[in-house]
Each structure stands twice: as C-alpha cells, then as structure tokens.
Enzyme design. Sequence first.
Site, PDB file in Angstrom:
ATOM      1  N   ASN A 142      37.724  31.071  32.630  1.00 14.09           N
ATOM      2  CA  ASN A 142      38.357  32.469  32.367  1.00 14.09           C
ATOM      3  C   ASN A 142      38.222  33.213  33.909  1.00 14.09           C
ATOM      4  OD1 ASN A 142      39.609  35.004  31.316  1.00 14.09           O
ATOM      5  ND2 ASN A 142      37.288  35.847  31.383  1.00 14.09           N
TER       6      ASN A 142
ATOM      7  N   HIS B 148      37.881  36.958  35.672  1.00 15.38           N
ATOM      8  CA  HIS B 148      37.891  38.353  35.361  1.00 15.38           C
ATOM      9  C   HIS B 148      37.866  39.286  36.543  1.00 15.38           C
ATOM     10  CE1 HIS B 148      36.312  41.532  32.386  1.00 15.38           C
ATOM     11  NE2 HIS B 148      35.757  42.106  33.745  1.00 15.38           N
TER      12      HIS B 148
HETATM   13  C1  GAR Z   1      43.967  39.725  35.813  1.00 16.58           C
HETATM   14  O1  GAR Z   1      43.415  40.732  36.733  1.00 16.58           O
HETATM   15  C2  GAR Z   1      42.709  38.991  35.398  1.00 16.58           C
HETATM   16  O2  GAR Z   1      41.581  38.878  36.028  1.00 16.58           O
HETATM   17  C3  GAR Z   1      42.483  39.863  34.031  1.00 16.58           C
HETATM   18  O3  GAR Z   1      43.990  40.302  33.670  1.00 16.58           O
HETATM   19  C4  GAR Z   1      44.704  40.199  34.833  1.00 16.58           C
HETATM   20  C5  GAR Z   1      46.031  39.437  34.373  1.00 16.58           C
HETATM   21  O4  GAR Z   1      47.015  39.731  35.685  1.00 16.58           O
HETATM   22  N1  GAR Z   1      41.656  39.373  33.060  1.00 16.58           N
HETATM   23  C6  GAR Z   1      40.907  39.881  32.462  1.00 16.58           C
HETATM   24  O5  GAR Z   1      40.783  41.200  32.323  1.00 16.58           O
HETATM   25  C7  GAR Z   1      39.992  39.491  31.337  1.00 16.58           C
HETATM   26  N2  GAR Z   1      39.057  40.107  30.776  1.00 16.58           N
HETATM   27  P1  GAR Z   1      48.232  38.975  35.438  1.00 16.58           P
HETATM   28  O6  GAR Z   1      48.920  38.794  34.128  1.00 16.58           O
HETATM   29  O7  GAR Z   1      49.142  39.404  36.408  1.00 16.58           O
HETATM   30  O8  GAR Z   1      47.823  37.542  36.134  1.00 16.58           O
END
Ligand code: GAR
Length: 187
Positions: free
Chosen positions: A102, A104
């Site tokens: 994952n 984060h």
């Molecule tokens: C990313 O910033 C990732 O780190 C986060 O969601 C975003 C997805 O962006 N993940 C979390 O917050 C997990 N808890 P994207 O759709 O532009 O790739």
Amino acid sequence: MKQIAIFASGTGSNAEAIIEYFKGNSSIQVALVVTNNPEAGVIKIAHRNKIISAIVSKSALNDPEILGRVLATLNIDIIVLAGFLQLIPGYLLQRYPNKIINLHPALLPKHGGKGMYGMKVHEAVLANGDVETGITIHYVNERYDEGEVILQKTTDITLGDTSETIAQKVQKLEHEWFPKTIEKLLL
Ligand code: GAR
C-alpha cells in the site's frame, strides 16, 4: 513475465505513473486494474492503456471465487494498492503473503487509519504543525495503514504551505518512488 494488479478507488494518478513506468518492460507488466468505484478515473486510464479493468462490488472483492479467481487466472504476482479504500479480505492476505503493498500519503504511523485518505491526511499534517511529511510504502495486513514499512521518503513543510501545496509535494514523491519500489520487490 511478472504481473502487477493495481487496486485503486479514485483519480488514478499513481496507477498511471506505474503503468507508464512499466511500459515496454520485458519482464514486468501491469495486467489488471481493480476498482470498487464505477466512477473512478482509473478505469479510463486502464482502457486507454489496453489493460483489463474490473469494477468489483464489496461482495465480489470478498469472494475468493470471484476476484480470487480473476487474480489466479492472470497469474498476478503482486497487488499494489494505489488509493484503494476498501479493506483487503483475509483470503487475499493468505494467498499473497508479502505480495500486497500500500501507498500512504504521510509518514506512518502518523496520520493513518480508517478514513485517513487524500486531502484529509494533508489537512491533519498541517493542523498538527508538522515540520515534515512524506510517503510510506508498506506491506498490507488486516488493518488499515499498518503492516511492515518498506520505504519512507520525506519532504519539508515550509511557511506558507497549504494542504494543496503539501499534496503536490507528496504526489511528486509518490509518482517517483512507488513504481521504483514495485520494481525492486519484483526483481
Ligand atoms: C494517493 O495519495 C495515496 O497515497 C492515497 O490516495 C491517493 C490516491 O491518489 N492513499 C491513501 O490515502 C491510503 N490511505 P491517485 O488516485 O491520484 O493515485
């Protein structure tokens, strides 16, 4: 050929960065994009890149005979969560030990857990008065944003930063380091 499955719920900018990074690679490819959100931008990205995409309901995600079978058929080697908002079911954790990772957008264990997603994370960082933030790439277990850390990268928070500017700095780190880390784990 090593096969990547990307799970994503939103815009899909990280999914796109991963797809671009492995384009033309002779030993690693993105074989599947899975989303729980029929509106997710990642579906268009997958189509544009001729990658199979699957929209899964919560029950399909949790059913070894549905999603489990798709992943097995495509010989998936690694499952990459790129902004995926559902908890990973136990049967997948058992079938893919240390093969589900994952991303984060903060320095875990700070600012993680259920509901800590996207801009909410950057707002929490700002409200907390943190002087730095960054990204965490970690193995997935049965709880949100826990599991052994594989890589962290940091960026400074400077005077005048807003949640938007923090988001941009963090996203830059994500797009640079997530694909490289996946490659390293597969080699
Ligand atoms: C990313 O910033 C990732 O780190 C986060 O969601 C975003 C997805 O962006 N993940 C979390 O917050 C997990 N808890 P994207 O759709 O532009 O790739």
